[in-house]
Design an enzyme around this catalytic site. Structure first.
Site, mmCIF file in Angstrom:
data_model
loop_
_atom_site.group_PDB
_atom_site.id
_atom_site.type_symbol
_atom_site.label_atom_id
_atom_site.label_comp_id
_atom_site.label_asym_id
_atom_site.label_seq_id
_atom_site.Cartn_x
_atom_site.Cartn_y
_atom_site.Cartn_z
ATOM 1 N N SER A 44 36.630 42.095 45.651
ATOM 2 C CA SER A 44 35.773 42.962 44.832
ATOM 3 C C SER A 44 34.777 42.206 43.973
ATOM 4 C CB SER A 44 36.646 43.849 43.941
ATOM 5 O OG SER A 44 37.552 43.063 43.169
ATOM 6 N N HIS A 250 36.190 43.812 35.937
ATOM 7 C CA HIS A 250 35.255 43.331 36.957
ATOM 8 C C HIS A 250 33.896 43.068 36.318
ATOM 9 C CE1 HIS A 250 38.275 44.871 39.789
ATOM 10 N NE2 HIS A 250 37.698 44.092 40.686
#
Length: 268
Positions: A44, A250
Site C-alpha cells: 500500500s 499511510h
C-alpha cells in the site's frame, strides 16, 4: 601525448573496475526505463493508499495517481509503465500476482514490501486499543518475525525479480518512522511511539541488508519524512482515520510527493 593517452586509458579501466566492484549501474534507472520501461511493485505504500485519487480500475488495490510510482512515470515518460503494487500485499502476493510485467528488457523496478508480512496493521491496532505493555509485547513479536523469518521471504522476492528482470535497476524503498518523539501529542504514549519507531528502524535495516545482498539499491525515506511524522504538526502520515480506517498510518499525497518521490528520484 602518448603518455597522456595511456593515462586516460588506465583511468578509464580503473573506473570500470571500480564500478564493477561497487555494483554501480552503467546507466541510471531513468535512462534504463527510457528504453526498457518501469515496473512498480509492492504494498500500500507503493500503491498510494492514503493519497486519494484512486484509479477505479485498480479496485481494492487502491492505486493512486498521487502515488510516487505514478508521479515518477509522469515526470520521466519511460518506454512503458506497469503499476502492479497493491494494498495489503505481502511477499507471497508479489510472487504470485505482481511480477507478470517484468521481462529481460525491463529498465527500472521499484518495490516496498515486508510491512504486512510483519503484521503492521495488527501491531497498530493493538497499540491504539491496548496498554503500553500489551503494545510493546506485540511489537516484540513482530520484531522477532522481522529478524528471523522476513529475510528469507525478501530473498525469495528479490531473487524472482532479478531472475525475471536481469538488466533492471531495482530500487527497494523502505518505510518512514511514524512518530515524532519528545512532543506533546494526543493519542499514543511516548513508550508506544518509541517502540513503533524502533520497530520501523529494524524493518528498514533488515530490508536494506537483503536488498544490498541482491545488488539492489535501498531508498531510505526516514530522512525525507523527518519533521513530517505524526505529532510533528506538519504530518505527511495519516493518524487514525475513522472515516476511512484503511488509510490510517499511510502517507498522505504530500508524503508521496515530498517523502517518497525524491527518494526514488535519487536512488533511480
Amino acid at each position: 601525448m602518448r603518455r597522456s593517452r595511456i593515462a586516460v586509458l588506465v583511468s578509464s579501466l580503473l573506473l570500470a573496475v571500480g564500478a564493477a566492484l561497487t555494483g554501480a549501474a552503467p546507466a541510471q534507472g531513468a535512462q534504463l526505463a527510457a528504453t526498457g520501461g518501469y515496473v512498480a511493485l509492492g504494498d500500500s505504500y507503493s500503491s498510494g493508499v492514503g493519497a486519494g485519487s484512486y484509479i477505479s480500475s485498480s479496485g481494492d488495490c487502491k492505486r493512486s495517481t498521487k502515488a510516487y510510482p505514478y508521479l515518477w512515470n509522469a515526470a520521466h515518460a519511460p518506454a512503458s509503465f506497469s503499476f502492479t503494487a497493491c494494498s495489503g500485499a505481502r511477499t507471497g502476493d508479489v510472487l504470485s500476482g505482481q511480477l507478470g510485467p517484468l521481462n529481460s528488457s525491463t529498465g527500472l523496478v521499484s518495490i516496498s514490501i515486508g510491512g504486512n508480512d510483519a503484521g503492521f496493521a495488527d501491531v497498530m491496532t493493538t497499540c491504539v486499543t491496548s496498554s503500553d505493555s500489551t503494545c510493546v509485547s506485540r511489537i516484540n513479536t513482530a520484531r522477532a518475525y522481522v529478524s528471523s523469518t522476513l529475510p528469507g521471504q525478501l530473498d525469495s522476492v528479490y531473487s524472482a525479480i532479478r531472475s525475471k528482470a536481469p538488466a533492471a535497476r531495482v530500487v527497494v524503498i523502505g518505510y518512514p518512522r511514524f512518530y515524532q518523539l519528545g512532543t506533546t501529542c494526543l493519542g499514543l504514549s511516548e513508550t508506544k511511539r518509541s517502540a513503533i519507531n524502533n520497530a520501523s528502524d529494524l524493518l528498514n535495516s533488515v530490508t536494506a541488508q537483503r536488498a544490498a545482498a541482491h545488488g539492489f539499491v535501498f531508498g531510505d525515506v526516514r530522512t525525507t519524512f523527518s519533521g513530517h511524522e505524526i505529532c510533528s504538526g506538519s504530518s505527511w502520515l495519516h493518524s487514525v482515520n475513522w472515516l476511512n480506517i484503511g488509510e490510517s498510518y499511510h502517507p498522505t499525497a504530500s508524503g508521496q510527493s515530498g517523502g517518497y518521490l525524491p527518494v526514488l528520484n535519487s536512488a533511480a
